[in-house]
Motif scaffolding. Structure first.
Motif, PDB file in Angstrom:
ATOM      1  N   ARG A  32       1.316  -1.539   0.042  1.00 24.80           N
ATOM      2  CA  ARG A  32      -0.369   0.040  -0.144  1.00 24.80           C
ATOM      3  C   ARG A  32       0.841   0.973  -0.124  1.00 24.80           C
ATOM      4  N   GLU A  58       2.819  -1.877  -4.321  1.00 25.02           N
ATOM      5  CA  GLU A  58       1.326  -2.631  -4.997  1.00 25.02           C
ATOM      6  C   GLU A  58      -0.054  -1.449  -5.088  1.00 25.02           C
ATOM      7  N   ASP A  60      -3.641  -1.629  -3.926  1.00 29.14           N
ATOM      8  CA  ASP A  60      -5.271  -2.771  -4.675  1.00 29.14           C
ATOM      9  C   ASP A  60      -5.932  -1.628  -4.971  1.00 29.14           C
ATOM     10  N   LYS A 168      -9.725  -6.756  -6.043  1.00 22.58           N
ATOM     11  CA  LYS A 168     -10.035  -7.098  -4.971  1.00 22.58           C
ATOM     12  C   LYS A 168     -11.297  -7.727  -5.014  1.00 22.58           C
ATOM     13  N   GLN A 203      -1.888  -9.825  -8.793  1.00 17.35           N
ATOM     14  CA  GLN A 203      -2.077 -10.180  -7.402  1.00 17.35           C
ATOM     15  C   GLN A 203      -4.212 -10.898  -7.482  1.00 17.35           C
ATOM     16  N   PHE A 205      -6.929 -13.331  -4.923  1.00 16.08           N
ATOM     17  CA  PHE A 205      -7.222 -14.106  -3.246  1.00 16.08           C
ATOM     18  C   PHE A 205      -8.660 -14.565  -3.754  1.00 16.08           C
ATOM     19  N   LEU A 230      -2.886 -15.452  -3.809  1.00 15.94           N
ATOM     20  CA  LEU A 230      -2.623 -14.905  -2.638  1.00 15.94           C
ATOM     21  C   LEU A 230      -3.157 -16.359  -1.696  1.00 15.94           C
ATOM     22  N   PHE A 340       6.250  -8.681   1.138  1.00 20.24           N
ATOM     23  CA  PHE A 340       4.813  -7.614   1.840  1.00 20.24           C
ATOM     24  C   PHE A 340       5.534  -6.662   2.680  1.00 20.24           C
TER      25      PHE A 340
HETATM   26  O1  G3P Z   1      -1.964  -8.415  -1.203  1.00 18.01           O
HETATM   27  C1  G3P Z   1      -1.305  -9.237  -0.511  1.00 18.01           C
HETATM   28  C2  G3P Z   1      -1.330  -8.226   0.843  1.00 18.01           C
HETATM   29  O2  G3P Z   1      -1.522  -6.998   1.010  1.00 18.01           O
HETATM   30  C3  G3P Z   1      -2.713  -9.171   1.310  1.00 18.01           C
HETATM   31  O3  G3P Z   1      -3.559  -9.031   2.303  1.00 18.01           O
HETATM   32  O4  G3P Z   1      -5.257  -7.835   2.552  1.00 18.01           O
HETATM   33  O5  G3P Z   1      -3.422  -6.059   2.646  1.00 18.01           O
HETATM   34  O6  G3P Z   1      -4.686  -7.271  -0.119  1.00 18.01           O
HETATM   35  P1  G3P Z   1      -4.282  -7.487   2.099  1.00 18.01           P
END
Ligand code: G3P
Ligand code: CA
Length: 359
Positions: A32, A58, A60, A168, A203, A205, A230, A340
């Motif tokens: 982030r 990164e 999201d 996401k 990436q 999940f 992920l 990360f």
């Molecule tokens: O994407 C890697 C890591 O960021 C996963 O956790 O919840 O921070 O997106 P999150």
């Protein structure tokens, strides 16, 4: 935040922090942005992480009502903006404010801040020692804004910092009538990311969506990017499966079996596990050892990028005396390919100090 402030910040960081890392082929992925120092996913946090020498930054990504791609960790707005104050009547029945119910213009009229929770009617910062709540001025930006920032810095510095977008909650977006994966891939292609050599990992999940990206969307768009699966704990309910109007949590348990790695390698190039998933946790406070998942991943040809490494008080596991020791355990004792982290400067400096090490 004004672009001039970002640029001044960059100049400051260049003079203070070390240059690009990329030593030992071990990667530093700014989680982030430099989110240990500035509000997560703010442009300022991204510029700072760039100047700190991160290899990848990164993003999201979630979608707005008008189909714009936003850089936000949650598909809700209420943890990091003043949406509850500005639009009190736009919350859903679960009390949350969904980004997908707002246009980009509405979202960009909000102020953004450090993550907070509301306790007894009062806002409390999730990380009390980080950047103070509501200070300075930050707003939500788009994926295009951020790629332009990183590509612009690549041009002006001559470095080649990569991007690491996470799609996401794709099943949620599809269920709401929005094909976020297709939109993200189109945007990446527009900015020139279209083959395996490009400095990008995509990436998610959601394994069903990653397979769809690999088998259908990328071939249709004539592109091929590196994909990262992920891995979550099933109990987090990170991925929901929608069927006949109801949703159930996706069961991740199979992914923690070493024989899962070959299956993942049929559609992805790497895994992003939660960091405890790689170690033998039975050893409690002793220095942990690999539980075999990393070796199985490497055997299957997958890179391993665990999340999330935080240097805040009470965020360093008991088995490490300090953040550097934690980094040593994962980078060199276990042998991950990248991490990360909210503190990219610390990981860059650690790798530079240990640049002769190999695993
Ligand atoms: O994407 C890697 C890591 O960021 C996963 O956790 O919840 O921070 O997106 P999150
Ligand atoms: Ca992420």
């Amino acid at each position: 935040m004004k672009i001039i402030t970002i640029l001044l910040l960059c100049c400051f960081c260049f003079s203070v922090f070390s240059q690009h890392n990329s030593v030992n082929d071990k990667l530093v992925i700014a989680h982030r942005g430099a989110s240990g120092y500035l509000p997560e996913h703010s442009m300022a946090a991204k510029a700072m992480s760039y100047a700190m020498g991160a290899d990848y930054i990164e993003q999201d990504v979630v979608m707005s009502k008008d189909g714009q791609l936003l850089i936000l960790h949650d598909h809700y707005l209420d943890r990091v903006t003043n949406v509850a104050e500005v639009y009190p009547n736009k919350k859903r029945s679960d009390g949350r404010y969904y980004a997908i119910d707002f246009t980009l213009a509405e979202i960009q009229s909000l102020l953004m801040t450090e993550g907070f929770v509301v306790k007894n009617g009062k806002q409390e910062a999730i990380y009390p020692n980080r950047f103070p709540l509501w200070k300075s001025k930050f707003t939500v930006h788009t994926l295009a804004d951020e790629i332009e920032l990183i590509q612009g810095l690549n041009k002006s510095t001559g470095k080649q910092v990569g991007i690491y977008p996470e799609i996401k909650s794709p099943a949620f977006h599809l269920q709401q009538g929005k094909d976020i994966s297709l939109a993200v891939l189109n945007e990446l292609k527009r900015f020139g990311y279209d083959n395996l050599d490009d400095k990008i990992f995509v990436q998610s999940f959601d394994p069903t969506e990653l397979k769809r990206i690999k088998q259908h969307l990328m071939p249709k768009l004539n592109m091929e990017l590196k994909l990262v699966q992920l891995i979550a704990m099933t109990s987090w309910q990170e991925t929901l499966v929608y069927h006949n109007g109801t949703s159930t949590p996706y069961n991740y348990d199979w992914m923690l079996e070493t024989n899962a790695m070959e299956k993942i390698a049929t559609y992805a190039n790497g895994i992003g596990p939660w960091k405890p998933m790689l170690i033998n946790t039975k050893m409690n406070q002793q220095k942990p050892k690999s539980n075999g998942l990393l070796e199985a991943a490497h055997q299957a040809g997958l890179v391993v990028h665990p999340y999330t490494f935080r240097a805040d008080i009470n965020r360093i596991p008991k088995y490490a005396q300090n953040f550097d020791e934690l980094l040593h355990i994962y980078y060199y004792d276990i042998g991950v390919d990248g991490i990360f982290t909210d503190f990219p400067d610390k990981a860059v400096q650690f790798l530079q100090k240990n640049k002769d090490k190999r695993h």
